[in-house]
Design an enzyme around this catalytic site. Structure first.
Site, PDB file in Angstrom:
ATOM      1  N   LYS A  70       0.848  -1.198   0.000  1.00 11.85           N
ATOM      2  CA  LYS A  70       0.000   0.000   0.000  1.00 11.85           C
ATOM      3  C   LYS A  70       0.881   1.244   0.000  1.00 11.85           C
ATOM      4  CE  LYS A  70      -3.751  -2.541   0.467  1.00 11.85           C
ATOM      5  NZ  LYS A  70      -4.768  -2.657  -0.594  1.00 11.85           N
ATOM      6  N   HIS A 122      -6.128 -13.150  -7.924  1.00  7.82           N
ATOM      7  CA  HIS A 122      -6.908 -12.104  -7.259  1.00  7.82           C
ATOM      8  C   HIS A 122      -8.286 -12.084  -7.906  1.00  7.82           C
ATOM      9  CE1 HIS A 122      -8.387  -8.261  -5.901  1.00  7.82           C
ATOM     10  NE2 HIS A 122      -7.319  -8.071  -5.157  1.00  7.82           N
TER      11      HIS A 122
END
Length: 485
Positions: free
Chosen positions: A176, A294
Site C-alpha cells: 500500500k 486475485h
C-alpha cells in the site's frame, strides 16, 4: 406442477412457438445420471410467469432451445441433449423466487474448458425477458468431467514444502498504497514486510505497468527485496508478482522474467478471463510456479443475492482451472462474507470431497477426484487483534494478508509485520497447548504484547476496528426435521 407435459411425436416439431415445458425441458420424473452436470439456479420470474415454465426456459436456453420450434432438432439426439429441469422449489423466506434444478448431459461440454462450460450455463440466459432475475447458486460436477482438468498447479501440500512452512497459516500483505509508488520505494515496502516476519507480499489487482513504475522495474526491485529478506531471516520468502497484461504474449513475457529472477509465485487477476487463467495455470505447472488469483471484479456478479453467479461456483471453476491461491473472504474483514457462506467457500477450496451442507450454501455432493487443493486467501480489513477469530473461522490452511494491518502500523512496516507474526505464533502455541484460544484470544494477545512492543501498538491502534455489517449473500437455509438430521 409435478408431472411432465412434454408433447411427443410429430406434434412436438410443428412450426411455431411452444412452451418450453412442453418441449421436453421440464421432466419432473428425470433421475440425474452420475455423469450429468447439475446446475442450481435461483429463478425470479416476471409477474404472471409460471415458475415451472420460467425454469424450463432456463434449461432450454442454456442448452438446445431457441424461441421457436426448429425442425433441425430431429437431426440430433434431441432427447439426450436437452437440458432437463427436474425440480422446482420455492426459496425459503423469499417470495417470488424459486430454486430450479437442471441436469445437463456431459456430451454438451468440451473437456477441460471453463470457457465452454460458462458459455453454456451462463452465456445467454441471464438476459431472458420472462425473468426478473437469475442467479447460478451451485453446480455438481461429475468426476468424469472433473478429471479432464489439471486442477491447482502446485496445491497446498507442495506449496508448504516449497516454502518450508508447516502447522500455521501463511502471512502476507498487499503493498500500500497500491498505486503511485516508485519501483525503489515499492521494493522497500516488500523488504521491510518480509524481514519483519511475513511469508509473502503482494501486488494489488491494478498494479501492472504504469508511468510511475514499469513492470520490469517493479519485478527487479521486488526480487532484490525478497533475496535480501531471505538472507536476513533465514526463511523462504515470496512476493506475488502480478503478470496481468493486455495480451497473453505480454503475460507470458512477464511470467518468464519473474521465473528468471527466481520468484516462487506469480499473480493474475480474475478479469483476464477463463481461457487466460487456464493458460497461465498450465504455464505455472510446467514451470513449477505457484499461481495466485486475485478475484478482481467478482462482486459485480457474485454479491447480489438474486442475480448473477455465486462465488461458490467461481471457486469451483477456479479449482478446475488450476490456480493455487484464490481470495475467498475473511468473515471479520471489510469485504462481503457471511460466516456460514464463507465456510462453504473454504471447504470447496480445501476438501477432497464436499458433502451437501445447506447451512453453508452447498447444495450438492462434490467429489474432487485427484485434483490438488486450492489455498484460500483472506484479505481486506484484518489486523492482529483478530488473530484468534481468523484462526477459528478459517483454520490453518490459509494465507492471512494484512495490508493496511502491516503497512499502517504506527511504528512502521517492519514493526507491523512483526506484530502479525507474533500474534499468530502466540495463537498457534495456545491452540497446540489445547487452550480455548477463541474465547481466551484477547488475553493471549495481551500477554504476548507484554514482550512485543509492535504487537502492543497494533492492538492499541486497531482495538475498536470492526466491520459489523449485514451480509447481502447468506445461505437460504430453513431447518426442518429432515434437513437438520
Amino acid at each position: 406442477m409435478n408431472e411432465s407435459v412434454t408433447i411427443r411425436g410429430k406434434d412436438r416439431y410443428k412450426s411455431g412457438v411452444m412452451e418450453y415445458k412442453k418441449m421436453g425441458y421440464w421432466e419432473p420424473d428425470y433421475e440425474p445420471k452420475d455423469t450429468d452436470i447439475i446446475a442450481l439456479f435461483r429463478v425470479t420470474p416476471q409477474d404472471g410467469v409460471d415458475p415451472t415454465e420460467a425454469s424450463a426456459a432456463v434449461a432450454g436456453e442454456s442448452s438446445t432451445a431457441t424461441w421457436t420450434v426448429v425442425w433441425t432438432d430431429r437431426l440430433t439426439a434431441a432427447e439426450k441433449y436437452r437440458a432437463k429441469c427436474y425440480r422446482v422449489d420455492p426459496v425459503p423466506n423469499s417470495p417470488g423466487q424459486f430454486f430450479a434444478y437442471i441436469a445437463y448431459d456431459l456430451d454438451l461440454f468440451e473437456n477441460g474448458s471453463i470457457a465452454n462450460l460458462s458459455a453454456s450455463i451462463i452465456g445467454n440466459v441471464f438476459g431472458f425477458k420472462p425473468l426478473k432475475a437469475l442467479r447460478l447458486e451451485d453446480m455438481r460436477l461429475p468426476v468424469a468431467y472433473v478429471k479432464t482438468f489439471q486442477g491447482p498447479a502446485t496445491g497446498i501440500v507442495v506449496e508448504r514444502e516449497r516454502m518450508d512452512k508447516f502447522g500455521r497459516p501463511l502471512l502476507g500483505a498487499t503493498v500500500k498504497p497500491k498505486l503511485g509508488l516508485s519501483g525503489r520505494n515499492y521494493g522497500r515496502v516488500v523488504y521491510e514486510a518480509l524481514k519483519g516476519g511475513l511469508d509473502f507480499t503482494k501486488d494489488d489487482e491494478n498494479i501492472n505497468s504504469q508511468p510511475f513504475m514499469h513492470w520490469r522495474e517493479r519485478f527487479l526491485y521486488c526480487m532484490e527485496a525478497v533475496n535480501k529478506a531471505q538472507a536476513a531471516s533465514g526463511e523462504i520468502k515470496g512476493t506475488y508478482l502480478n503478470v496481468t497484461a493486455g495480451t497473453m504474449e505480454e503475460m507470458y513475457e512477464r511470467a518468464e522474467f519473474a521465473k528468471q529472477l527466481g520468484s516462487v509465485i506469480i499473480m493474475i487477476d480474475l478479469v483476464i478471463g477463463y481461457t487466460a487463467i487456464q493458460s497461465m495455470a498450465k504455464w505455472a505447472r510446467r514451470n513449477d510456479m505457484i499461481l495466485h488469483l486475485h478475484r478482481a471484479g467478482h462482486s459485480t456478479y457474485t454479491r447480489q443475492r438474486n442475480h448473477g453467479v455465486s462465488f461458490r461456483v467461481i471457486a469451483k471453476w477456479m479449482r478446475l482451472a488450476g490456480v493455487d491461491h484464490i481470495h475467498a473472504g475473511t468473515v471479520v474483514g471489510k469485504l462481503e462474507g457471511d460466516p456460514a457462506t464463507t465456510k462453504g467457500y473454504y471447504d470447496i477450496c480445501r476438501e477432497d470431497y464436499n458433502p451437501m451442507q445447506l447451512e453453508h450454501g452447498i447444495f450438492f455432493e462434490q467429489n474432487w477426484a485427484s485434483l490438488n487443493k486450492l489455498m484460500p486467501v483472506a484479505s481486506g480489513g484484518i489486523h492482529a487483534g483478530q488473530m484468534h477469530q481468523l484462526l477459528d473461522h478459517l483454520g490453518e490452511d490459509v494465507v492471512l494478508q494484512f495490508g493496511g494491518g502491516t503497512i499502517g502500523h504506527p511504528m512502521g512496516i517492519q514493526a507491523g509485520a512483526t506484530a502479525n507474526r507474533v500474534a499468530l505464533e502466540a495463537m498457534i502455541m495456545a491452540r497446540n497447548e489445547g487452550r480455548d484460544y477463541l474465547h481466551e484470544g484477547e488475553e493471549i494477545l495481551a500477554k504476548a504484547a507484554l514482550t512485543c512492543t509492535p504487537l502492543k501498538a497494533a492492538l492499541e491502534t486497531w482495538k475498536n476496528v470492526t466491520f459489523n455489517y449485514e451480509s447481502t449473500d447468506m445461505p437460504d437455509y430453513a431447518p426442518t426435521p429432515s434437513v437438520s438430521m
